[in-house]
Design a protein around this motif. Structure first.
Motif, PDB file in Angstrom:
ATOM      1  N   UNK A  26       0.745  -1.082  -0.065  1.00 59.92           N
ATOM      2  CA  UNK A  26       0.054   0.083   0.027  1.00 59.92           C
ATOM      3  C   UNK A  26       0.818   1.237  -0.030  1.00 59.92           C
ATOM      4  N   UNK A  27       0.721   1.968  -1.030  1.00 66.12           N
ATOM      5  CA  UNK A  27       1.502   3.152  -1.062  1.00 66.12           C
ATOM      6  C   UNK A  27       1.206   4.466  -0.168  1.00 66.12           C
ATOM      7  N   UNK A  28       2.333   4.554   0.657  1.00 68.33           N
ATOM      8  CA  UNK A  28       2.229   5.842   1.645  1.00 68.33           C
ATOM      9  C   UNK A  28       1.561   7.293   0.815  1.00 68.33           C
ATOM     10  N   UNK A  29       0.404   7.569   1.503  1.00 70.54           N
ATOM     11  CA  UNK A  29      -0.257   8.621   0.739  1.00 70.54           C
ATOM     12  C   UNK A  29      -0.506  10.129   1.562  1.00 70.54           C
ATOM     13  N   UNK A  30       0.359  10.211   2.828  1.00 73.42           N
ATOM     14  CA  UNK A  30       0.068  11.231   3.647  1.00 73.42           C
ATOM     15  C   UNK A  30       0.425  12.430   2.756  1.00 73.42           C
ATOM     16  N   UNK A  31      -0.387  13.508   2.645  1.00 70.84           N
ATOM     17  CA  UNK A  31       0.118  14.604   1.945  1.00 70.84           C
ATOM     18  C   UNK A  31      -0.260  14.783   0.508  1.00 70.84           C
ATOM     19  N   UNK A  32      -0.740  13.602  -0.004  1.00 74.46           N
ATOM     20  CA  UNK A  32      -0.757  13.373  -1.421  1.00 74.46           C
ATOM     21  C   UNK A  32      -2.297  13.249  -1.736  1.00 74.46           C
ATOM     22  N   UNK A  33      -2.787  13.786  -3.055  1.00 75.84           N
ATOM     23  CA  UNK A  33      -3.949  13.502  -3.351  1.00 75.84           C
ATOM     24  C   UNK A  33      -4.254  11.899  -3.555  1.00 75.84           C
ATOM     25  N   UNK A  34      -4.908  11.236  -3.029  1.00 80.42           N
ATOM     26  CA  UNK A  34      -4.982   9.810  -3.347  1.00 80.42           C
ATOM     27  C   UNK A  34      -5.913   9.227  -4.360  1.00 80.42           C
ATOM     28  N   UNK A  35      -5.493   8.906  -5.413  1.00 75.22           N
ATOM     29  CA  UNK A  35      -6.390   8.620  -6.653  1.00 75.22           C
ATOM     30  C   UNK A  35      -6.020   7.309  -7.330  1.00 75.22           C
ATOM     31  N   UNK A 334       2.256  15.791  -6.285  1.00 72.76           N
ATOM     32  CA  UNK A 334       1.259  15.711  -5.091  1.00 72.76           C
ATOM     33  C   UNK A 334       0.039  14.784  -5.258  1.00 72.76           C
ATOM     34  N   UNK A 335       0.339  13.948  -6.512  1.00 70.58           N
ATOM     35  CA  UNK A 335      -0.965  13.303  -6.792  1.00 70.58           C
ATOM     36  C   UNK A 335      -0.463  11.628  -6.998  1.00 70.58           C
ATOM     37  N   UNK A 336      -1.196  10.841  -6.129  1.00 67.52           N
ATOM     38  CA  UNK A 336      -0.949   9.416  -6.355  1.00 67.52           C
ATOM     39  C   UNK A 336      -1.786   8.556  -7.302  1.00 67.52           C
ATOM     40  N   UNK A 337      -1.199   8.002  -8.149  1.00 69.00           N
ATOM     41  CA  UNK A 337      -2.022   6.970  -9.018  1.00 69.00           C
ATOM     42  C   UNK A 337      -1.473   5.786  -8.942  1.00 69.00           C
ATOM     43  N   UNK A 338      -1.834   4.748  -9.782  1.00 72.82           N
ATOM     44  CA  UNK A 338      -1.541   3.349  -9.889  1.00 72.82           C
ATOM     45  C   UNK A 338      -0.856   2.980 -11.156  1.00 72.82           C
ATOM     46  N   UNK A 339       0.373   2.456 -11.118  1.00 78.93           N
ATOM     47  CA  UNK A 339       0.969   2.099 -12.235  1.00 78.93           C
ATOM     48  C   UNK A 339       0.843   0.597 -12.176  1.00 78.93           C
ATOM     49  N   UNK A 340       0.076  -0.008 -12.916  1.00 79.70           N
ATOM     50  CA  UNK A 340      -0.174  -1.307 -13.240  1.00 79.70           C
ATOM     51  C   UNK A 340       0.193  -1.880 -14.303  1.00 79.70           C
ATOM     52  N   UNK A 341       1.480  -1.552 -14.792  1.00 74.31           N
ATOM     53  CA  UNK A 341       2.229  -2.302 -15.973  1.00 74.31           C
ATOM     54  C   UNK A 341       2.655  -3.516 -15.573  1.00 74.31           C
ATOM     55  N   UNK A 342       2.950  -3.771 -14.316  1.00 77.35           N
ATOM     56  CA  UNK A 342       4.005  -5.076 -13.960  1.00 77.35           C
ATOM     57  C   UNK A 342       2.689  -6.163 -13.730  1.00 77.35           C
ATOM     58  N   UNK A 343       1.500  -5.892 -13.692  1.00 75.87           N
ATOM     59  CA  UNK A 343       0.358  -6.857 -13.495  1.00 75.87           C
ATOM     60  C   UNK A 343       0.345  -7.745 -14.658  1.00 75.87           C
ATOM     61  N   UNK A 344       0.433  -7.548 -15.694  1.00 77.80           N
ATOM     62  CA  UNK A 344       0.251  -8.256 -16.773  1.00 77.80           C
ATOM     63  C   UNK A 344       0.885  -7.583 -18.115  1.00 77.80           C
ATOM     64  N   UNK A 345       1.291  -8.308 -19.092  1.00 77.47           N
ATOM     65  CA  UNK A 345       2.152  -8.000 -20.288  1.00 77.47           C
ATOM     66  C   UNK A 345       0.950  -6.902 -21.191  1.00 77.47           C
ATOM     67  N   UNK A 346      -0.361  -7.386 -21.053  1.00 79.30           N
ATOM     68  CA  UNK A 346      -1.266  -6.463 -21.898  1.00 79.30           C
ATOM     69  C   UNK A 346      -1.453  -5.032 -21.411  1.00 79.30           C
ATOM     70  N   UNK A 347      -0.987  -4.984 -19.917  1.00 77.68           N
ATOM     71  CA  UNK A 347      -0.963  -3.644 -19.400  1.00 77.68           C
ATOM     72  C   UNK A 347       0.294  -2.923 -19.549  1.00 77.68           C
ATOM     73  N   UNK A 348       1.089  -3.240 -20.273  1.00 84.97           N
ATOM     74  CA  UNK A 348       2.318  -2.259 -20.640  1.00 84.97           C
ATOM     75  C   UNK A 348       2.117  -0.929 -20.529  1.00 84.97           C
ATOM     76  N   UNK A 349       2.839  -0.185 -19.524  1.00 80.85           N
ATOM     77  CA  UNK A 349       2.821   1.302 -19.577  1.00 80.85           C
ATOM     78  C   UNK A 349       1.353   1.992 -19.475  1.00 80.85           C
ATOM     79  N   UNK A 350       0.354   1.066 -18.829  1.00 83.52           N
ATOM     80  CA  UNK A 350      -0.581   1.761 -18.355  1.00 83.52           C
ATOM     81  C   UNK A 350      -0.890   2.163 -16.906  1.00 83.52           C
TER      82      UNK A 350
END
Length: 372
Positions: A26-35, A334-350
């Protein structure tokens, strides 16, 4: 013998596959916009915060949970429109229900261990629960546009005969709501081999339809289908409350592996309070849905955004040239988003973005534009 030696020997008692795993981060989110985790951005109004606080403060938390859980089950059944003959199982979030399903079906099968099957990319807890509970996980790739590959699904079901087949409806992280006819064909294929289908509707408040309609319209055809939901996306991510709806004869057996007091008095009463104010949460979901398409349109207009996929959830999936760099640059702004690239080859750079309020979306869009 040193403490390090003792610990090293003790660690050998922990399963080797567990020691080799990476924990859920779980990414630390203090002080960030959690998206990054698709939470409802709206809090309770102050007057309802006060009422809920007074209610929870008066509870007998010195006692184990009791019959109020049955009240909660009835409210959830009414809220979801549960089919006749259904029963409910409560979980500490959907995550626990996924674990309980794996635990209940982990038995020797023809050719080895029981199997769990799901289209991928999908929710990470499916393969994780299979691994931890001793099932073999069968992954069936989606198409390049994240549609169900029906022939591949049917072939895999016939070959592997899974005990559980998961269909996330809508899917995470792609936000796809698959065609009803394709989904029903998968359910029919599972009926042929004798297995359970779990329709995971975690994002139901934001979708245009629910499988519960099909369960009511064709009960016999869907008699092996279990509908799983959570109140996390409803607006209670912090309360940890998931539920499973299915034929009572099946749910009764699954309930045997549930810890007897898995839902706390505080979680139960918070959920009852929220369901008593269902209209408020419906308004919040409507406001989030209203912001979804404007967000998608704005993302498509940003130079450097290569593709944006349609969404039936409170998240949007997009592809950029370098998702890792974009995520770090957005975090620096200041904005936290999810990099899902490592989850599956179809998600490369997503990247996967939460749909928030208009103000949150504007801040996220500005950060993304600067980061690209």
């Amino acid at each position: 013998m040193t403490a390090q030696d003792n610990q090293s020997k003790a660690l050998q008692r922990i399963r080797a596959d567990v020691r080799a795993m990476q924990g859920y981060h779980v990414q630390p989110a203090q002080g960030l916009l959690k998206m990054d985790t698709m939470e409802n951005p709206y809090r309770l109004p102050v007057d309802l915060q006060k009422k809920l606080g007074e209610h929870l403060g008066a509870l007998e938390i010195n006692r184990y949970p009791g019959e109020r859980l049955e009240v909660l089950k009835k409210m959830l059944a009414d809220y979801a429109g549960a089919p006749a003959g259904s029963a409910l199982l409560l979980g500490n979030g959907s995550d626990e229900i996924i674990t309980l399903l794996a635990l209940a079906t982990a038995q020797p099968a023809e050719g080895g261990r029981a199997k769990m099957l799901a289209p991928m990319p999908g929710f990470v807890m499916y393969p994780l629960s299979a691994k931890l509970q001793g099932l073999d996980f069968v992954s069936v790739d989606l198409t390049a546009d994240f549609d169900l590959d029906l022939p591949a699904m049917q072939a895999a079901i016939a070959e592997h005969k899974p005990a559980i087949t998961y269909i996330a409806y809508p899917n995470n992280p792609t936000a796809t709501l698959w065609d009803e006819h394709k989904v029903q064909a998968v359910i029919d294929a599972v009926a042929q081999i004798g297995g359970l289908v779990v329709m995971d509707e975690a994002y139901q408040p934001f979708a245009s339809r629910s499988w519960i309609t099909r369960m009511k319209a064709e009960p016999e055809r869907n008699s092996h289908v279990l509908l799983m939901r959570t109140l996390s996306k409803f607006g209670l991510a912090g309360a940890r409350l998931g539920y499973l709806i299915g034929p009572s004869v099946i749910v009764k057996e699954l309930d045997k592996v549930r810890p007897p007091y898995n839902i706390s008095v505080l979680n139960c009463e918070t959920a009852i309070f929220a369901l008593a104010h269902e209209s408020l949460y419906a308004e919040q979901a409507s406001a989030i849905r209203a912001e979804r398409q404007p967000l998608i349109d704005a993302l498509k207009a940003i130079p450097g955004v290569e593709k944006v996929w349609p969404s039936e959830a409170n998240m949007v999936l997009l592809r950029v040239a370098d998702a890792g760099r974009a995520q770090l640059e957005m975090k620096a702004r200041g904005v936290l988003v999810k990099n899902v690239s490592a989850m599956h080859p179809l998600l490369a750079n997503c990247l996967r973005l939460t749909v928030g309020t208009r103000e949150e979306n504007a801040q996220m869009l500005a950060a993304l534009k600067e980061s690209l």
